[in-house]
Design an enzyme around this catalytic site. Structure first.
Site, PDB file in Angstrom:
ATOM      1  N   LYS A 180     -18.705 -16.498 -22.514  1.00 30.47           N
ATOM      2  CA  LYS A 180     -18.195 -16.522 -23.886  1.00 30.47           C
ATOM      3  C   LYS A 180     -17.933 -17.980 -24.323  1.00 30.47           C
ATOM      4  O   LYS A 180     -18.004 -18.896 -23.513  1.00 30.47           O
ATOM      5  CB  LYS A 180     -16.932 -15.661 -23.992  1.00 30.47           C
ATOM      6  CG  LYS A 180     -17.179 -14.171 -23.648  1.00 30.47           C
ATOM      7  CD  LYS A 180     -17.847 -13.404 -24.775  1.00 30.47           C
ATOM      8  CE  LYS A 180     -18.498 -12.097 -24.362  1.00 30.47           C
ATOM      9  NZ  LYS A 180     -17.631 -11.010 -23.995  1.00 30.47           N
TER      10      LYS A 180
HETATM   11  C1  PLP Z   1     -17.521  -9.448 -23.682  1.00 27.27           C
HETATM   12  C2  PLP Z   1     -17.083  -8.448 -24.680  1.00 27.27           C
HETATM   13  C3  PLP Z   1     -15.961  -7.638 -24.496  1.00 27.27           C
HETATM   14  C4  PLP Z   1     -15.213  -7.584 -23.203  1.00 27.27           C
HETATM   15  O1  PLP Z   1     -14.720  -8.792 -22.798  1.00 27.27           O
HETATM   16  P1  PLP Z   1     -14.153  -8.921 -21.298  1.00 27.27           P
HETATM   17  O2  PLP Z   1     -13.278 -10.133 -21.382  1.00 27.27           O
HETATM   18  O3  PLP Z   1     -15.333  -9.104 -20.412  1.00 27.27           O
HETATM   19  O4  PLP Z   1     -13.394  -7.690 -21.013  1.00 27.27           O
HETATM   20  C5  PLP Z   1     -15.563  -6.813 -25.512  1.00 27.27           C
HETATM   21  N1  PLP Z   1     -16.249  -6.740 -26.666  1.00 27.27           N
HETATM   22  C6  PLP Z   1     -17.349  -7.476 -26.888  1.00 27.27           C
HETATM   23  C7  PLP Z   1     -18.047  -7.367 -28.197  1.00 27.27           C
HETATM   24  C8  PLP Z   1     -17.810  -8.334 -25.882  1.00 27.27           C
HETATM   25  O5  PLP Z   1     -18.940  -9.029 -26.078  1.00 27.27           O
END
Ligand code: PLP
Length: 388
Positions: free
Chosen positions: A187
């Site tokens: 991210k």
């Molecule tokens: C990555 C993601 C999540 C979950 O994030 P984590 O920190 O891995 O739990 C939730 N929603 C979207 C749209 C994502 O891309």
């Protein structure tokens, strides 16, 4: 000689992360402690949120937001079928009934208008996603929250650093708007897992703090640093969703780098735009112009392949063969085996089109202009082989 792979997303760490991780290890305290608190204060300052609670992931943040909002088996929660499965799983874990609404084709975001037509007297919350980093109509959703007395839990996993409605994503447009971030390694702001929840409501933040660590009052760090013994008692059956100082040690320097990361992503995306504008059978997705009121956080750079299946998958395969880490975000949730039956009586044309057509190209801050050119050349040749 084969060229090195251009992977889809790769975090950027420097000596500040290394130093702080090492110092945290040497301190002997790696669990939830002072660095988690420091990160919460720094993130609150950055996004302009009165209260931030850091947790183990965005999935945990979404789940806790819904639990703390009182969502349970009697309720309905509206979301989009075009998102990562975590969004829907978080709703599923509350026992509530998920109601899906198709997003807009232009930016793949839910609109307050489309959501409103799905609201019933059982609706308690909406979970809209800032898709790919595209800013949601947060003011429209705030009005919806007000008019119907419901909660808005923004899935901002893609959107840290974005601006929506003239405010940083995370600043919370309404007292019942909660914003959730992800610090998953690929991210925009990376750690070894992590998430955070932003709210304007102090009591709500306190409820989430209690729920993130077994429902216990206070945390281990507070008990450790005082000499006075105080029993630690659970008032609710909470969850094991706490974050740790070791992960915060990675994330704190990332927060200082975030504006730079976003500037790099904007530059790389504009290079893609320029380079790919005239590629046959490929269309660029619309992005709002950068203004004081709206800033796309550019987590994903996607194009659509203008040909029916299996063209997109064939092109993706060719790109992979050439060392280009292109990817698919996402397969509509209505096509996942666990959910397929439940939603089989409705159709979601935008989500289905997007599942079949969108291709995510590599975008991360290690890339430079030459990489964009290499991806573009590979894409042209893949399109040519498949559709030429
Ligand atoms: C990555 C993601 C999540 C979950 O994030 P984590 O920190 O891995 O739990 C939730 N929603 C979207 C749209 C994502 O891309």
């Amino acid at each position: 000689m084969t060229e090195p792979q251009i992977i889809f997303g790769k975090p950027w760490f420097g000596s500040e992360e290394e130093t702080l991780v090492l110092r945290t290890l040497q301190s002997g305290w790696i669990g939830q402690g002072p660095l988690v608190g420091e990160f919460e204060r720094r993130l609150a300052e950055y996004v302009g949120a009165p209260h931030v609670v850091a947790v183990s992931s965005c999935t945990a943040a979404l789940h806790l937001a819904l639990v703390a909002a009182g969502v349970g088996p009697e309720d309905e929660v509206i979301t989009t079928p075009f998102t990562f499965v975590a969004t829907l799983n978080a709703i599923e874990h509350t026992g509530a009934t998920a109601v899906l609404v198709d997003p807009e084709r232009a930016d793949l975001n839910l609109t307050p208008g489309a959501v409103e037509s799905a609201i019933t007297e059982r609706t308690r919350a909406v979970v809209p996603v800032h898709f790919g980093g595209a800013p949601l109509d947060v003011d429209g959703f705030a009005e919806l929250a007000e008019r119907h007395g419901i909660w808005i839990v923004e899935d901002a996993a893609h959107a840290i650093g974005g601006i929506a409605g003239g405010r940083p994503v995370g600043s919370c447009a309404h007292e019942r708007s909660v914003v959730c971030f992800s610090f998953y390694p690929n991210k925009n702001l990376a750690s070894a897992e992590g998430g955070a929840l932003c709210t304007v409501d102090e009591a709500f933040a306190e409820r989430v703090r209690e729920l993130r660590l077994h429902g216990l009052e206070g945390d281990a760090w507070e008990r450790y640093r005082t000499d006075v013994y105080r029993p630690s008692l659970a008032r609710v059956p909470g969850y094991k969703y706490n974050w740790t100082d070791l992960q915060a040690a990675i994330a704190l320097p990332q927060l200082d780098r975030l504006e730079g990361f976003l500037a790099s992503r904007e530059y790389l995306a504009s290079e893609y735009d320029r380079r790919l504008r005239d590629v046959e059978h490929v269309s660029l997705l619309e992005r709002p112009e950068l203004t004081l009121a709206r800033r796309h956080a550019l987590h994903l750079y996607q194009v659509s392949v203008d040909a029916p299946p299996p063209a997109r998958d064939a092109i993706l395969g060719r790109l992979r063969e050439q060392g280009i880490g292109a990817a698919v975000h996402y397969i509509a949730l209505t096509r996942h085996p666990y959910y397929v039956e439940r939603f089989s009586s409705s159709s979601f044309p935008v989500s289905e089109w997007a599942s079949d057509s969108l291709l995510t190209l590599p975008l991360h801050v290690h890339m430079h202009t030459g990489d964009i050119e290499r991806v573009a050349v590979s894409l042209e040749s893949a399109v040519d082989q498949v559709l030429g």
